[in-house]
Design a protein around this motif. Sequence first.
Motif: not given
Length: 76
Positions: A68-72
């Motif tokens: 579920a972790q997102r990195v932008y």
Amino acid sequence: MDWHDHITLDPEIVSGKPLVKGTRLSVEFVVDLLAKGWTVQDIAENYPGLGRQEILACLEYASETLRAQRVYPLAV
């Protein structure tokens, strides 16, 4: 297996970290033991409140959390 059956979050215990139900052992602690080379059997023998299902639930919780972790990226 559904990790929800074995993992709980309680802001009053261990600062709200996810715990194995019925214990004060955090998911983080269990995953850390596995990362250090402990086997499921080692953990179950040393922490009687934990069985195979609870240990696998910790891994499932960690896996789902990481998915579920997102990195932008930040624009430079």
